[in-house]
Design a protein around this motif. Structure first.
Motif, short mmCIF file in Angstrom:
data_model
loop_
_atom_site.label_atom_id
_atom_site.label_comp_id
_atom_site.label_asym_id
_atom_site.label_seq_id
_atom_site.Cartn_x
_atom_site.Cartn_y
_atom_site.Cartn_z
N VAL A 1 0.83 -1.20 0.00
CA VAL A 1 0.00 0.00 0.00
C VAL A 1 0.87 1.25 0.00
CG1 VAL A 1 -1.70 1.33 1.30
CG2 VAL A 1 -1.90 -1.17 1.16
N THR A 2 1.93 1.25 0.80
CA THR A 2 2.84 2.40 0.87
C THR A 2 3.48 2.67 -0.49
OG1 THR A 2 3.31 1.95 3.20
CG2 THR A 2 4.84 3.39 2.02
N GLY A 3 3.97 1.61 -1.14
CA GLY A 3 4.57 1.76 -2.46
C GLY A 3 3.58 2.26 -3.50
N PHE A 4 2.35 1.76 -3.41
CA PHE A 4 1.32 2.18 -4.36
C PHE A 4 0.96 3.64 -4.17
CE2 PHE A 4 -3.22 2.63 -5.46
CZ PHE A 4 -3.14 2.32 -6.82
N ILE A 5 0.81 4.07 -2.92
CA ILE A 5 0.47 5.46 -2.63
C ILE A 5 1.57 6.40 -3.12
CG2 ILE A 5 0.19 7.13 -0.75
CD1 ILE A 5 -1.44 5.02 0.72
N ILE A 6 2.82 6.02 -2.90
CA ILE A 6 3.94 6.84 -3.37
C ILE A 6 3.92 6.94 -4.89
CG2 ILE A 6 6.47 6.86 -3.62
CD1 ILE A 6 6.63 5.81 -0.75
N LEU A 7 3.61 5.83 -5.57
CA LEU A 7 3.54 5.83 -7.03
C LEU A 7 2.43 6.75 -7.53
CD1 LEU A 7 4.38 4.71 -9.80
CD2 LEU A 7 2.82 2.79 -9.41
N ILE A 8 1.25 6.66 -6.92
CA ILE A 8 0.13 7.51 -7.32
C ILE A 8 0.44 8.98 -7.04
CG2 ILE A 8 -2.28 8.09 -6.85
CD1 ILE A 8 -1.89 5.56 -8.50
N TYR A 9 1.03 9.24 -5.90
CA TYR A 9 1.38 10.62 -5.52
C TYR A 9 2.37 11.22 -6.52
CZ TYR A 9 2.87 14.49 -2.49
OH TYR A 9 3.15 15.73 -1.98
N PHE A 10 3.35 10.44 -6.93
CA PHE A 10 4.34 10.95 -7.88
C PHE A 10 3.75 11.08 -9.28
CE2 PHE A 10 7.96 10.10 -10.85
CZ PHE A 10 8.62 11.30 -10.64
N SER A 11 2.70 10.32 -9.59
CA SER A 11 2.11 10.37 -10.93
C SER A 11 1.63 11.78 -11.28
CB SER A 11 0.94 9.39 -11.03
OG SER A 11 1.40 8.06 -10.88
N PHE A 12 1.04 12.47 -10.30
CA PHE A 12 0.59 13.84 -10.54
C PHE A 12 1.79 14.74 -10.83
CE2 PHE A 12 -0.36 18.17 -9.18
CZ PHE A 12 -1.57 18.41 -9.81
N THR A 13 2.84 14.60 -10.04
CA THR A 13 4.05 15.39 -10.24
C THR A 13 4.63 15.17 -11.63
OG1 THR A 13 4.60 15.32 -7.88
CG2 THR A 13 6.41 15.78 -9.40
N TYR A 14 4.74 13.91 -12.03
CA TYR A 14 5.35 13.57 -13.32
C TYR A 14 4.47 14.07 -14.48
CZ TYR A 14 8.18 10.96 -16.64
OH TYR A 14 9.01 10.61 -17.68
N PHE A 15 3.17 13.92 -14.33
CA PHE A 15 2.26 14.37 -15.39
C PHE A 15 2.35 15.88 -15.58
CE2 PHE A 15 -1.89 16.05 -16.67
CZ PHE A 15 -2.04 15.41 -17.89
N MET A 16 2.31 16.63 -14.46
CA MET A 16 2.29 18.08 -14.54
C MET A 16 3.63 18.67 -14.98
SD MET A 16 -0.80 19.05 -13.80
CE MET A 16 -0.65 20.79 -13.39
N ASN A 17 4.74 18.07 -14.53
CA ASN A 17 6.05 18.66 -14.77
C ASN A 17 6.80 18.09 -15.97
OD1 ASN A 17 5.98 20.51 -12.61
ND2 ASN A 17 6.57 18.92 -11.17
N VAL A 18 6.36 16.95 -16.47
CA VAL A 18 7.05 16.34 -17.61
C VAL A 18 6.12 16.14 -18.79
CG1 VAL A 18 8.40 14.36 -18.41
CG2 VAL A 18 8.66 15.16 -16.04
N ILE A 19 5.07 15.37 -18.61
CA ILE A 19 4.19 15.05 -19.72
C ILE A 19 3.45 16.27 -20.23
CG2 ILE A 19 2.16 13.69 -20.42
CD1 ILE A 19 3.05 11.54 -18.45
N LEU A 20 2.83 17.02 -19.33
CA LEU A 20 2.05 18.19 -19.74
C LEU A 20 2.95 19.28 -20.33
CD1 LEU A 20 -0.95 18.91 -19.63
CD2 LEU A 20 -0.51 20.18 -17.54
N VAL A 21 4.14 19.46 -19.77
CA VAL A 21 5.07 20.49 -20.27
C VAL A 21 5.56 20.13 -21.67
CG1 VAL A 21 7.32 21.55 -19.90
CG2 VAL A 21 5.77 21.22 -17.98
N ALA A 22 5.70 18.82 -21.95
CA ALA A 22 6.23 18.37 -23.23
C ALA A 22 5.23 18.54 -24.37
CB ALA A 22 6.65 16.90 -23.14
N LYS A 23 3.96 18.69 -24.03
CA LYS A 23 2.94 18.82 -25.07
C LYS A 23 3.00 20.18 -25.75
CE LYS A 23 -0.39 15.54 -23.11
NZ LYS A 23 -1.76 15.35 -22.59
#
Length: 367
Positions: A345-367
């Motif tokens: 559960v801890t690993g999953f929560i960390i993954l989900i939490y980072f997903s927002f960071t990665y989407f906003m700072n990498v994926i969205l910026v690259a578009k």
């Protein structure tokens, strides 16, 4: 001197390294026990590597407009070198520090020292509060959405908030309040979390603060412009000396400025901490006075941000609560047995939490 990594790839490479570590933690969490000595020893080793990587990668970055206010700080530094004098009009301690450092080192080493002041207090906070489980808390802080931005762009704010977390982990009240004062004179906006902390000394029950946070959403819809105008007059959001610069380059380093209006994406990001805390405190009956203080500070300050969510530069106000979001989410998982397979559960929560960071700072910026 040109950077080894092309400047356009500098931030994506950073997040790529974090993505690898997050996936490593996630897959390791699928087997083994969170409390096992082998797991904690390996995580401590990874944590030290992460600490060194962040300090060196962020601290040795080149001076470039892609890092926002860093260019303005560099201009101020050079003015001091060539005989300029500090005005001490605001954030006097940071200005005093910069002015005197010009007699000791270069602007590059100055920015490296700033990163040390930003990252090491977080490391000390996690070691003090979470002990053997410090890695998970430290990782959660590092992968937070605004962590990179406030180490490279909103530098004063970043240092001040890190010192705040360090302060509330001290056993000595004298030390804590001394660091509070230091953080305030580094960035005056710290009066918000400091005031919220003082309120928790008088009243520290989360139920009322949950209700306060929820009420701020309809209030923001109905009276948002009134609240925005009031807080803007306090001078919290915008530093006029850099407003022109931010306006010109906001597309590269502060996307929030370009999208004025009610930010549902950022509200949902903030709500993730509220939901997690509600689940732990109300549903799981997690009781911890220290956690309640951290949570209530978050709810108070983030609630005030919701009231002014439409304002230009309100993201700088949002960070006054966002810097605690990772702690709000991860703390109960490192202090109490919540689930049968807690490591997963801890690993999953960390993954989900980072997903927002990665989407906003990498994926969205690259578009």
């Amino acid at each position: 001197m040109n950077p080894i990594i092309p400047i356009s790839y500098y931030v994506p490479v950073y997040y790529g390294v974090l993505l690898f570590i997050v996936f490593l933690v996630f897959f390791q969490g699928l087997s083994g026990d969170l409390q096992s000595k082998i797991n904690l020893k390996s995580k401590s080793f990874i944590g030290i590597l992460l600490l060194v990587f962040v300090i060196l990668y962020m601290g040795l970055r080149p001076v470039n407009y892609r890092f926002g206010d860093m260019v303005i700080y560099n201009i101020q530094f050079r003015e001091f070198v060539h005989g300029g004098k500090p005005k001490y009009l605001k954030d006097v301690l940071f200005e005093y520090f910069m002015y005197n450092y010009t007699k000791l080192g270069t602007s590059n080493s100055f920015f490296f020292i700033c990163v040390l002041l930003y990252v090491l207090p977080l490391f000390a906070f996690c070691k003090k509060v979470f002990k053997d489980y410090w890695f998970y808390a430290f990782l959660t802080l590092i992968i937070s959405y605004s962590f990179w931005s406030y180490g490279t762009n909103g530098i004063r704010n970043g240092i001040a908030t890190s010192l705040f977390l360090f302060a509330i982990s001290r056993d000595s009240k004298v030390a804590m309040y001394t660091i509070f004062i230091i953080s305030f004179f580094i960035h005056k906006s710290l009066f918000m979390p400091i005031t919220a902390y003082i309120i928790t000394l008088v009243y520290n029950k989360p139920n009322s603060f949950f209700k306060f946070w929820l009420v701020t959403i309809p209030l923001s819809f109905a009276l948002g412009s009134i609240f925005s105008n009031f807080f803007l007059k306090l001078g919290i959001f915008e530093d006029k000396s850099v407003s022109a610069y931010i306006g010109e380059f906001s597309k590269l380093n502060e996307n929030v400025v370009l999208k004025v209006g009610f930010r549902w994406d950022f509200l949902l990001y903030s709500a993730s901490g509220v939901f997690a805390a509600y689940y732990f405190v109300i549903k799981k009956k997690f009781e911890d006075p220290y956690y309640n203080q951290i949570l209530n500070i978050y709810l108070m300050v983030n609630g005030f941000w919701v009231l002014v969510i439409r304002a230009n530069f309100s993201n700088r106000f949002a960070y006054l609560s966002w810097f605690m979001l990772g702690v709000v989410i991860i703390y109960p998982l490192l202090k109490s047995q919540m689930f049968k397979y807690q490591h997963r559960v801890t690993g999953f929560i960390i993954l989900i939490y980072f997903s927002f960071t990665y989407f906003m700072n990498v994926i969205l910026v690259a578009k």
